[in-house]
Design an enzyme around this catalytic site. Structure first.
Site: not given
Length: 540
Positions: A370-371
């Site tokens: 993620d991210e």
């Protein structure tokens, strides 16, 4: 005989329970040092002012309220006003004669001792005074394991059968389960049925229960990177999880700020990446203790090693692992995500996850994904050249997918399954059929994401409504309990692909001082609204 029959409302009582409710005021403090955070109080497990907002029809009926103070509420439950006394001097928990498990089953032997102490306090104290206490109406709880393999030496899994049947009647109560995992849940339920009357005697009502979980994955995520969590805090949390029938500890063990996991293969990861190389690390024996402590309570331990982003602490111990960022034509001295164009990055990941696959016995590893911040990749001339060679243009999500795909192949070679955050799915990475997609974003609406994930045939796990680091003033718990992982538009087949939910407690503002009160709203539990408890908490 008066009977109370309750059939569970699934949207209410099998949503992940995020608060402790009041068990019998006699469930005394845990009496070993590793439980020190729980040691100072009886474990008070109350659903709204002691007795439960699910049971409004029973207001004013104290006995009925006591007897149905169960969390979570069983699938099928019948209880009578007939009560039996339980004496710590004569009552015992035993293996049924026909049970496939016996005295060599360490999980059950440990659980029998633990739950006896939950209900009555110090076992040794009662052994000394066995002849002085009143007799039990109920002589014993017989635990009957029906399967040929009770799984005494195994680990809980996504496929574990946690169902059980419990019958409480004279002269013996009987707990029947296919294996030890169902027996553990049934022992928890039995302990919650025990209450103290006005004269100080322990009682349990005539009861019949048939129960099984609505979801196979009922998890809690703890973040031990942003703030180091001492081992005793993690163990106390596992204890609280078992009391609420959670069965997955998602250990977000490392992240940008620190790398406390002590790797045997790459010791410099913690030596140079932890807050302190000796005091703020989890040694191999620490990790083994957490896994075994969890196993004894029917809890899976799923570690998360998130890449290619969230890896700043990794770079301290592994040379050339992270991408050098540039300012114009010169290196800026800072570093970004894992460098996805170097073979050395994948060589490292191969060795590292080979170790992880042997340390953590669960069938799944959480790989994050993620991210990922693309700005550093965009600044690096070698990365830009690689993008052209691969035909990725300027779409850096394709580079991320390139990395993730190679990582997934590496982990798959260890015979482990993997969980990933939803971005991996959203970016179109080719995934194995048994991949579990972890939904956490608020935008787009998580209901739409759950529909997309399950429509694609993947198992889905929901966390969006249960980010417990987002707290607010007032009764913010109401919406937490109303959220349902299957509340999205989809077919019955899609709904079956929802394996459950997970409450996440990220560590930016959480450490050992406030983890337990914030996650569980206190042990003892804080009040949910105006009211009183029949037996008020007397303080530390």
């Amino acid at each position: 005989m008066t009977w109370v029959e309750v059939n569970a409302a699934p949207e209410l009582i099998h949503t992940p329970p995020l608060r402790l409710k009041q068990k019998s005021a006699d469930r005394t403090a845990l009496n070993t040092d590793m439980y020190c955070l729980l040691k100072c109080s009886p474990l008070i497990l109350a659903v709204a002012v002691c007795h439960g907002w699910l049971f409004g029809d029973f207001v004013g009926k104290q006995k009925e309220l006591d007897e149905i103070s169960l969390w979570p509420l069983p699938q099928k439950f019948q209880s009578s006003a007939v009560a039996f006394k339980l004496s710590p001097g004569s009552f015992q928990i035993v293996h049924a004669k026909q049970s496939s498990a016996g005295p060599s089953c360490s999980i059950l032997v440990n659980a029998f001792r633990r739950y006896f102490e939950y209900m009555f306090g110090d076992l040794k104290k009662h052994e000394k005074s066995r002849k002085k206490v009143y007799d039990s109406d109920l002589a014993e709880l017989q635990v009957w394991i029906t399967s040929a393999d009770p799984e005494c030496d195994g680990y809980p899994s996504l496929q574990a059968d946690e169902s059980y049947e419990l019958s409480v009647d004279e002269p013996s109560a009987v707990l029947k389960a296919a294996n030890v995992w169902g027996a553990l849940r049934g022992l928890e339920t039995f302990s919650q049925l025990v209450y103290r009357d006005d004269y100080g005697a322990n009682n349990i009502n005539k009861t019949d229960i048939s129960d099984f979980p609505r979801f196979a994955h009922r998890g809690i995520l703890l973040d031990s990177s942003r703030h180091f969590l001492p081992l005793k805090v993690i163990l106390a949390n596992l204890e609280a999880m078992a009391m609420n029938k959670f069965n997955v500890f998602h250990w977000h063990i490392v992240d940008d700020p620190s790398f406390p996991y002590m790797s045997r293969t790459f010791p410099d990861l913690s030596q140079k990446g932890a807050y302190h190389p000796f005091t703020h690390v989890y040694t191999p024996s620490d990790v083994k203790m957490v896994i075994e402590f969890a196993r004894m309570r029917g809890i899976r331990v799923i570690p998360e090693f998130d890449t290619p982003g969230h890896t700043q602490s990794w770079g301290n111990g592994i040379k050339n692992l992270l991408t050098p960022c540039y300012s114009g034509s010169s290196p800026s001295g800072t570093f970004g995500p894992v460098n996805p164009i170097l073979n050395s990055s994948y060589d490292f990941m191969t060795q590292f996850f080979k170790e992880i696959s042997t340390v953590f016995p669960d069938a799944y590893i959480h790989l994050g994904g993620d991210e990922v911040d693309f700005s550093c990749w965009k600044s690096n001339p070698d990365i830009k050249k690689f993008m052209v060679q691969q035909g990725f243009g300027t779409d850096y999500s394709k580079l991320e997918s390139f990395y993730i795909q190679r990582l997934l192949d590496i982990v798959a070679a260890t015979k482990k399954g993997y969980m990933v955050w939803q971005e991996v799915f959203d970016n179109g990475v080719k995934l194995k059929a048994d991949t579990q997609i972890h939904v956490w974003k608020e935008r787009p609406q998580y209901q739409d994401e759950m529909a997309k994930v399950t429509a694609a045939g993947f198992n889905a796990l929901l966390s969006t409504p249960w980010y417990l680091n987002r707290i607010s003033y007032g009764q913010d718990w109401v919406n937490i309990y109303k959220a349902d992982p299957q509340n999205f538009t989809g077919t019955d087949a899609q709904k079956k692909l929802v394996i459950g939910g997970e409450a996440c407690l990220w560590g930016e503002y959480v450490d050992a001082t406030n983890l337990t009160p914030r996650l569980w709203r206190g042990i003892p539990a804080e009040p949910l609204f105006v009211g009183h408890c029949r037996q008020e908490y007397m303080g530390l």
